[in-house]
Enzyme design. Structure first.
Site, PDB file in Angstrom:
ATOM      1  N   ALA A 195      39.398  47.090  31.040  1.00 58.91           N
ATOM      2  CA  ALA A 195      38.933  46.898  32.419  1.00 58.91           C
ATOM      3  C   ALA A 195      38.244  45.539  32.568  1.00 58.91           C
ATOM      4  O   ALA A 195      38.378  44.881  33.606  1.00 58.91           O
ATOM      5  CB  ALA A 195      37.986  48.025  32.824  1.00 58.91           C
TER       6      ALA A 195
ATOM      7  N   GLY B  90      40.976  43.092  32.655  1.00 57.18           N
ATOM      8  CA  GLY B  90      41.769  43.423  33.840  1.00 57.18           C
ATOM      9  C   GLY B  90      41.117  42.937  35.115  1.00 57.18           C
ATOM     10  O   GLY B  90      41.797  42.485  36.043  1.00 57.18           O
ATOM     11  N   ASP B  91      39.795  43.005  35.175  1.00 60.34           N
ATOM     12  CA  ASP B  91      39.055  42.518  36.340  1.00 60.34           C
ATOM     13  C   ASP B  91      39.326  41.025  36.552  1.00 60.34           C
ATOM     14  O   ASP B  91      39.606  40.587  37.672  1.00 60.34           O
ATOM     15  CB  ASP B  91      37.560  42.777  36.134  1.00 60.34           C
ATOM     16  CG  ASP B  91      36.716  42.253  37.275  1.00 60.34           C
ATOM     17  OD1 ASP B  91      36.963  42.641  38.434  1.00 60.34           O
ATOM     18  OD2 ASP B  91      35.795  41.447  37.006  1.00 60.34           O
ATOM     19  N   ALA B  92      39.282  40.253  35.483  1.00 56.67           N
ATOM     20  CA  ALA B  92      39.512  38.806  35.584  1.00 56.67           C
ATOM     21  C   ALA B  92      40.963  38.491  35.955  1.00 56.67           C
ATOM     22  O   ALA B  92      41.217  37.639  36.819  1.00 56.67           O
ATOM     23  CB  ALA B  92      39.145  38.130  34.268  1.00 56.67           C
TER      24      ALA B  92
ATOM     25  N   GLU C 153      41.514  39.353  39.580  1.00 53.96           N
ATOM     26  CA  GLU C 153      40.846  38.362  40.436  1.00 53.96           C
ATOM     27  C   GLU C 153      41.736  37.126  40.621  1.00 53.96           C
ATOM     28  O   GLU C 153      41.876  36.607  41.729  1.00 53.96           O
ATOM     29  CB  GLU C 153      39.503  37.957  39.823  1.00 53.96           C
ATOM     30  CG  GLU C 153      38.778  36.861  40.579  1.00 53.96           C
ATOM     31  CD  GLU C 153      38.129  37.312  41.873  1.00 53.96           C
ATOM     32  OE1 GLU C 153      37.930  36.455  42.761  1.00 53.96           O
ATOM     33  OE2 GLU C 153      37.818  38.499  42.006  1.00 53.96           O
TER      34      GLU C 153
END
Length: 124
Positions: free
Chosen positions: A7, A10-12, A15
């Site tokens: 996660a 995955g967030d980066a 984005e």
């Protein structure tokens, strides 16, 4: 790899995908870009996106989502329900999983499908 680590990356990755998506549209003023981006990166938007693409997922992808949803992050969401926050974490885990396994075409496909569905839902 642990679901919260997936996660995190995955967030980066997500984005960057969102920024590329909003940059491909007219009106490149910084304030407008930020406003458009927030429509996609909130926990609520990510939870919606996951719900929209979930029927397209393979069993392995569904397992990653399940593990991400059940992972205990130890943080309390500020601007989202706990349910949306967990769904968003599950979505970010899926993005991280696809990124790390080299499934970049699959990742782009799911994100593009999700964006299209989100935009259709906003129009109605």
């Amino acid at each position: 790899m642990p679901p919260l680590a997936l996660a995190y990356i995955g967030d980066a990755v997500y984005e960057v995908a969102v920024r590329q998506h909003v940059m491909a549209r007219p009106n490149l003023r910084p304030h407008h870009l930020h406003g458009e981006s927030t429509k996609y990166v909130s926990a609520k938007a990510q939870a919606q996106l996951l719900a929209l693409v979930e029927p397209l997922l393979t069993e392995a992808e569904k397992d990653v989502v399940r593990q991400g949803r059940n992972a205990k992050s130890g943080t309390v969401p500020k601007n989202a329900s706990v349910q949306d926050y967990r769904q968003a974490t599950a979505f970010e885990s899926l993005v991280g999983f696809l990124y790390y396994t080299g499934e970049h075409a699959r990742l782009r496909l799911l994100i593009a499908e999700g964006f299209a569905h989100l935009e259709d839902n906003r129009k109605s």
